[in-house]
Write a protein that holds these residues in place. Structure first.
Motif, PDB file in Angstrom:
ATOM      1  N   PRO A   1       2.712  26.973   6.798  1.00  0.00           N
ATOM      2  CA  PRO A   1       3.792  26.304   6.076  1.00  0.00           C
ATOM      3  C   PRO A   1       3.276  25.065   5.351  1.00  0.00           C
ATOM      4  N   ALA A   2       3.919  24.736   4.265  1.00  0.00           N
ATOM      5  CA  ALA A   2       3.523  23.561   3.485  1.00  0.00           C
ATOM      6  C   ALA A   2       3.754  22.298   4.305  1.00  0.00           C
ATOM      7  N   LEU A   3       2.768  21.394   4.289  1.00  0.00           N
ATOM      8  CA  LEU A   3       2.867  20.155   5.046  1.00  0.00           C
ATOM      9  C   LEU A   3       3.480  19.064   4.195  1.00  0.00           C
ATOM     10  N   ARG A   4       4.265  18.198   4.841  1.00  0.00           N
ATOM     11  CA  ARG A   4       4.845  17.067   4.131  1.00  0.00           C
ATOM     12  C   ARG A   4       3.753  16.028   3.884  1.00  0.00           C
ATOM     13  N   PRO A   5       3.599  15.541   2.691  1.00  0.00           N
ATOM     14  CA  PRO A   5       2.528  14.568   2.434  1.00  0.00           C
ATOM     15  C   PRO A   5       2.758  13.299   3.244  1.00  0.00           C
ATOM     16  N   THR A   6       1.635  12.767   3.796  1.00  0.00           N
ATOM     17  CA  THR A   6       1.741  11.557   4.593  1.00  0.00           C
ATOM     18  C   THR A   6       1.530  10.302   3.748  1.00  0.00           C
ATOM     19  N   GLU A   7       0.940  10.456   2.579  1.00  0.00           N
ATOM     20  CA  GLU A   7       0.702   9.304   1.718  1.00  0.00           C
ATOM     21  C   GLU A   7       1.840   9.194   0.700  1.00  0.00           C
ATOM     22  N   LEU A   8       2.365   8.002   0.550  1.00  0.00           N
ATOM     23  CA  LEU A   8       3.409   7.737  -0.430  1.00  0.00           C
ATOM     24  C   LEU A   8       2.854   6.773  -1.465  1.00  0.00           C
ATOM     25  N   PRO A   9       3.461   6.685  -2.644  1.00  0.00           N
ATOM     26  CA  PRO A   9       2.984   5.710  -3.627  1.00  0.00           C
ATOM     27  C   PRO A   9       3.156   4.285  -3.116  1.00  0.00           C
ATOM     28  N   LEU A  10       2.291   3.386  -3.574  1.00  0.00           N
ATOM     29  CA  LEU A  10       2.351   1.997  -3.108  1.00  0.00           C
ATOM     30  C   LEU A  10       3.675   1.338  -3.470  1.00  0.00           C
ATOM     31  N   SER A  11       4.300   1.824  -4.519  1.00  0.00           N
ATOM     32  CA  SER A  11       5.592   1.246  -4.907  1.00  0.00           C
ATOM     33  C   SER A  11       6.684   1.552  -3.884  1.00  0.00           C
ATOM     34  N   ALA A  12       6.422   2.510  -2.991  1.00  0.00           N
ATOM     35  CA  ALA A  12       7.413   2.870  -1.974  1.00  0.00           C
ATOM     36  C   ALA A  12       7.317   1.981  -0.741  1.00  0.00           C
ATOM     37  N   ALA A  13       6.408   1.006  -0.742  1.00  0.00           N
ATOM     38  CA  ALA A  13       6.275   0.118   0.425  1.00  0.00           C
ATOM     39  C   ALA A  13       7.536  -0.708   0.603  1.00  0.00           C
ATOM     40  N   PRO A  14       8.173  -0.664   1.766  1.00  0.00           N
ATOM     41  CA  PRO A  14       9.381  -1.465   1.981  1.00  0.00           C
ATOM     42  C   PRO A  14       9.052  -2.960   1.950  1.00  0.00           C
TER      43      PRO A  14
ATOM     44  N   ILE B   1     -10.186 -17.937  16.563  1.00  0.00           N
ATOM     45  CA  ILE B   1      -9.789 -17.326  15.291  1.00  0.00           C
ATOM     46  C   ILE B   1     -10.339 -18.174  14.154  1.00  0.00           C
ATOM     47  N   PRO B   2     -11.092 -17.565  13.209  1.00  0.00           N
ATOM     48  CA  PRO B   2     -11.724 -18.380  12.158  1.00  0.00           C
ATOM     49  C   PRO B   2     -10.743 -18.859  11.094  1.00  0.00           C
ATOM     50  N   ALA B   3      -9.686 -18.106  10.840  1.00  0.00           N
ATOM     51  CA  ALA B   3      -8.763 -18.460   9.754  1.00  0.00           C
ATOM     52  C   ALA B   3      -7.778 -19.520  10.223  1.00  0.00           C
ATOM     53  N   THR B   4      -7.395 -20.403   9.299  1.00  0.00           N
ATOM     54  CA  THR B   4      -6.436 -21.447   9.637  1.00  0.00           C
ATOM     55  C   THR B   4      -5.160 -21.363   8.798  1.00  0.00           C
ATOM     56  N   ARG B   5      -5.193 -20.604   7.681  1.00  0.00           N
ATOM     57  CA  ARG B   5      -3.993 -20.509   6.857  1.00  0.00           C
ATOM     58  C   ARG B   5      -4.079 -19.291   5.942  1.00  0.00           C
ATOM     59  N   VAL B   6      -2.921 -18.857   5.469  1.00  0.00           N
ATOM     60  CA  VAL B   6      -2.830 -17.776   4.491  1.00  0.00           C
ATOM     61  C   VAL B   6      -3.033 -18.365   3.111  1.00  0.00           C
ATOM     62  N   THR B   7      -3.846 -17.685   2.287  1.00  0.00           N
ATOM     63  CA  THR B   7      -4.194 -18.258   0.980  1.00  0.00           C
ATOM     64  C   THR B   7      -3.683 -17.441  -0.205  1.00  0.00           C
ATOM     65  N   GLY B   8      -2.976 -16.369   0.021  1.00  0.00           N
ATOM     66  CA  GLY B   8      -2.509 -15.567  -1.112  1.00  0.00           C
ATOM     67  C   GLY B   8      -1.347 -14.670  -0.726  1.00  0.00           C
ATOM     68  N   GLU B   9      -0.910 -13.869  -1.682  1.00  0.00           N
ATOM     69  CA  GLU B   9       0.221 -12.986  -1.458  1.00  0.00           C
ATOM     70  C   GLU B   9      -0.227 -11.697  -0.761  1.00  0.00           C
ATOM     71  N   PRO B  10       0.622 -11.149   0.107  1.00  0.00           N
ATOM     72  CA  PRO B  10       0.279  -9.884   0.751  1.00  0.00           C
ATOM     73  C   PRO B  10       0.392  -8.731  -0.250  1.00  0.00           C
ATOM     74  N   ARG B  11      -0.387  -7.659   0.014  1.00  0.00           N
ATOM     75  CA  ARG B  11      -0.375  -6.519  -0.903  1.00  0.00           C
ATOM     76  C   ARG B  11      -0.507  -5.225  -0.090  1.00  0.00           C
ATOM     77  N   ALA B  12       0.431  -4.301  -0.305  1.00  0.00           N
ATOM     78  CA  ALA B  12       0.365  -3.006   0.380  1.00  0.00           C
ATOM     79  C   ALA B  12      -0.777  -2.191  -0.217  1.00  0.00           C
ATOM     80  N   VAL B  13      -1.593  -1.587   0.656  1.00  0.00           N
ATOM     81  CA  VAL B  13      -2.726  -0.779   0.192  1.00  0.00           C
ATOM     82  C   VAL B  13      -2.599   0.679   0.633  1.00  0.00           C
ATOM     83  N   SER B  14      -1.702   0.968   1.553  1.00  0.00           N
ATOM     84  CA  SER B  14      -1.483   2.345   2.001  1.00  0.00           C
ATOM     85  C   SER B  14      -0.072   2.439   2.575  1.00  0.00           C
TER      86      SER B  14
END
Length: 199
Positions: free
Chosen positions: A86-99, A149-162
C-alpha cells in the motif's frame, strides 16, 4: 511331484482369494472394504504430515535450476510474486507547514536552556525547562550541569529545517553554537522538546 490336497498353507491362501469370487455380493463387500482401507491409510498419512502450504503456495511444478540446464546456458530465476504494497503517507512536509507554536516552543526552550546566571541551582534550571520538555527527556536533562553549557544567550531567530506530522526540527542560534531542537506534539495541543543536538 507334490500332490494337491485340500489341507495346508496353499489351500488356505486359495480359500482367501477365492472367497470374493463366489458371489457378486461378496465381491461388492470386498471392494467396499478395500476402498475404506485405502481411504483410512491416506487420511492417516495426511494427518501425520506437517502442513507446508502457505497462502502464496500454488500447484507444484518443475522449475529449472542451474544444475538442470545444459552447459553454457545462463540461469535466471523466475521472479517471485509478492502482494502489492500500500502507498505510504509521506513523513516529510514542506517547511511552510511548520506550526508557529512548535517554532516558538523551541525558541522559549533554548532561552531557558542556555547557561543560567551564577547562583542558579541545577534544580532551578531544570524547573525552568519542565513546562517546555517531555517528561522522558526531562529525566535526561537532570544529569546535565548547567554551569558547563557554553551558550549564554540566543542570538537569532529560530528556523524550521524539517517538518513531520507530529514533530518539527528547529535551528536556534546562540552565541556559542547553533542548536537543532526537536519539538514534538504531545497530543494535547502542546509542543514540547524531546531532544536537541548541535546543528
Amino acid at each position: 511331484m507334490p500332490i494337491r490336497t485340500p489341507h495346508g498353507r496353499a489351500a488356505a491362501y486359495r480359500a482367501v482369494w477365492q472367497w470374493p469370487l463366489r458371489s457378486p455380493a461378496r465381491l461388492a463387500i470386498t471392494a467396499v472394504v478395500a476402498v475404506a482401507v485405502v481411504a483410512a491409510v491416506s487420511f492417516g498419512i495426511g494427518a501425520l504430515t506437517p502442513d507446508r502450504t502457505g497462502p502464496l503456495d500454488g500447484p507444484t511444478r518443475a522449475t529449472p535450476t542451474a544444475r538442470s540446464l545444459p552447459p553454457g546456458t545462463s540461469y535466471t530465476p523466475a521472479p517471485t510474486a509478492l502482494p502489492p504494497v500500500p502507498a505510504l503517507r509521506p513523513t516529510e512536509l514542506p517547511l511552510s507547514a511548520a506550526p508557529p507554536a512548535a517554532v516558538d516552543a523551541a525558541l522559549r526552550w533554548t532561552r531557558a536552556w542556555v547557561r543560567p546566571p551564577e547562583g542558579t541551582t541545577a534544580q532551578q534550571w531544570l524547573e525552568g525547562l519542565r513546562p517546555l520538555t517531555t517528561p522522558e527527556y526531562l529525566g535526561v536533562l537532570s544529569t546535565v550541569d548547567p554551569a558547563n553549557i557554553p551558550a549564554t544567550r540566543v542570538t537569532g531567530e529560530p528556523r524550521a529545517v524539517s517538518v513531520a506530522p507530529q514533530s518539527v526540527r528547529v535551528q536556534v542560534p546562540t552565541d556559542a553554537l547553533t542548536l537543532l531542537v526537536v519539538v514534538v506534539d504531545d497530543e494535547a495541543g502542546t509542543w514540547r522538546v524531546a531532544d536537541y543536538d548541535e546543528a
